[in-house]
Structure formats: C-alpha cells, structure tokens
Design a protein around this motif. Structure first.
Motif, short mmCIF file in Angstrom:
data_model
loop_
_atom_site.label_atom_id
_atom_site.label_comp_id
_atom_site.label_asym_id
_atom_site.label_seq_id
_atom_site.Cartn_x
_atom_site.Cartn_y
_atom_site.Cartn_z
N ASP A 1 0.86 -1.19 0.00
CA ASP A 1 0.00 0.00 0.00
C ASP A 1 0.89 1.24 0.00
O ASP A 1 0.98 1.96 1.00
CB ASP A 1 -0.89 0.04 1.25
CG ASP A 1 -2.00 -0.98 1.17
OD1 ASP A 1 -2.39 -1.33 0.06
OD2 ASP A 1 -2.48 -1.40 2.23
N THR B 1 -2.78 -7.99 6.54
CA THR B 1 -1.83 -8.87 5.85
C THR B 1 -2.53 -10.12 5.36
O THR B 1 -2.33 -10.57 4.23
CB THR B 1 -0.70 -9.28 6.81
OG1 THR B 1 -0.31 -8.15 7.55
CG2 THR B 1 0.48 -9.82 6.05
N LYS C 1 -4.58 -9.44 2.35
CA LYS C 1 -3.72 -9.31 1.16
C LYS C 1 -3.31 -10.68 0.65
O LYS C 1 -3.31 -10.92 -0.57
CB LYS C 1 -2.47 -8.51 1.51
CG LYS C 1 -2.72 -7.05 1.70
CD LYS C 1 -2.47 -6.29 0.42
CE LYS C 1 -3.01 -4.89 0.61
NZ LYS C 1 -3.06 -4.14 -0.61
N LYS D 1 -4.11 -12.37 -2.95
CA LYS D 1 -3.04 -12.88 -3.82
C LYS D 1 -3.34 -14.31 -4.26
O LYS D 1 -3.19 -14.66 -5.43
CB LYS D 1 -1.72 -12.83 -3.04
CG LYS D 1 -0.50 -12.90 -3.89
CD LYS D 1 0.72 -12.70 -3.02
CE LYS D 1 2.00 -12.79 -3.79
NZ LYS D 1 3.17 -12.70 -2.90
#
Lengths: 112, 138
Positions: free
Chosen positions: A70, A99, A102, A106
C-alpha cells in the motif's frame, strides 16, 4: 486436486489466512485442476507476525504499509508522523488482519 | 488488490479533518503558551526526530508568510499544505458528482512511485530531510 495435497497446503499455510477463509480455500483447491498445483505451491505469502514486528518498531514511518504494497497509504503515514501517532496505534491492532486479507487476495488470483 | 474508492475517501476526509484540527490546536497553543504540542511516537520513544517532524511548524510559518523559516523547519510543509488544501475540495466534488477521478489518479500515482526511477530519489530526499532534522535537533 487430491485431498492429501490440499491438506498439506492448508497445514503449512493456514497461518497466512483468516480462519474463516481456510474452509473456503480448501473447498476451492479440491475442485481445482491438478496442473495448477505447481504454481500454487510456490506462491510467496507475507507473514503477519513479521509485519506486526515491523509495524511496532517502524509503524510511524509507514514501513509496514510499504511492505504490504500500500505505497500510497505508506507515504501518507510517513508524511504525517504516522497519522499523528493515532494511525500507528490503530495499525498495531489491524495490520495482521490486513496482511491476511492481502494474502487471500493474492491466492485468489490463482484460484479463480 | 488495492483499497476501495469509498474507503480511501473516508480515510482522507478523516485525516484532513484531523489535520486541520491539529493545526488549529497548535496555533492556539502557540499563541497562548508559546510552545508546541508534541505527540510524535517516534520522537518520544527514541528522542530522535522523525522525517516529518517540524512539518506543523513549517505549515504555520507558511500561513504567516515566512517562507524561508518554513523551509528551514521542514521542506515537506510545502508538499503537505497544498495537499491539505486541494484534497478535501477534490474529494467532496468527486463524491457529489459520483465520479472517481481522484481514485484513478491515486492508483496511477501508486504505480508510478513503485517505479525505481521515482522511488530511489524519493527515498533519498526523505533520508536527507531526516538527517537534516536530526542535525537540527528539532
């Protein structure tokens, strides 16, 4: 994919995801084609604990946000002394969840 | 995966409100007690100033039209004051017209700054300002 492989993946990587996401990831992986196993096995995830340590020590410089990718928010944090210290403290508690989100995002790129 | 538009706008509006209140608190405090409020976590823990220490004083100096003094406090004030002035207007405009022009720019800027050509000079500038801040004993 074989349930054994998927369970192995879940066992080694479950700490990178929120607990409510793990069941969903497992279902999705089982229905996935076997040819994707090679890619999925080699994805690098960010460790929430590492990011938390960085956030505790260098949170007011925004380094934790830079590590998460970010960059914009990281610059914002850096230029405002960590959001006058308030944002830094909020991030101490929320950065681990961020986290994991994210990491899930992914993984989703490869799952769907 | 990046932050969503609405989340970004709420975050920026909240920080702008916080920024303006912070400036007003500092101005009143400076006028009445002639000293600054210090909340910087980094400075309070390590006693070293952080790269953005002195920005409040810089912005207050710019408002008083003492530009050289502002530069000597912290050059970052010249970046932050325009941001503080323009962003709220832009975002309110975006929200009312239901557009996302600022969000698009933000995503583009984020991609640009990750490019090494821009990232390394930016890091260098921040480091120079930081070293200068420590040298000045802000």
């Amino acid at each position: 994919m074989e349930a054994q492989k998927v369970d192995m993946f879940i066992m080694t990587n479950s700490k990178f995801f929120e607990s409510h996401q793990v069941a969903q990831i497992r279902d999705r992986l089982i229905s996935l084609d076997d040819s994707k196993w090679g890619i999925i096995q080699t994805i690098q995830f960010k460790d929430p604990t590492t990011i938390l340590i960085v956030s505790l020590f260098a949170g007011s410089l925004g380094i934790d946000r830079f590590m998460l990718g970010d960059t914009g928010l990281g610059v914002g944090k850096l230029l405002t002394c960590g959001g006058l210290g308030i944002w830094t403290i909020i991030d101490w508690f929320s950065i681990m969840g961020k986290t994991r989100e994210k990491n899930f995002a992914k993984l989703q790129l490869f799952l769907f | 995966m990046s932050i969503s538009r609405n989340r970004l706008y709420v975050l920026i509006i909240v920080s702008c409100i916080a920024g303006y209140s912070w400036l007003i608190i500092n101005k009143i405090n400076y006028l009445t007690l002639n000293k600054n409020v210090n909340v910087c976590l980094f400075k309070n823990i390590t006693t070293l100033p952080c790269p953005s220490c002195g920005t409040t004083r810089a912005i207050l100096s710019i408002i008083d039209r003492k530009y050289l003094e502002a530069f000597l406090w912290n050059p970052l004030g010249f970046i932050l004051l325009p941001i503080l002035l323009i962003l709220p207007i832009w975002i309110v405009f975006d929200l009312f017209t239901k557009r996302k022009s600022f969000y698009v720019l933000y995503i583009k800027a984020e991609k640009t700054i990750k490019n090494k050509v821009f990232a390394y000079p930016a890091i260098l500038i921040i480091l120079i300002i930081w070293i200068w801040n420590i040298y000045k004993k802000l």
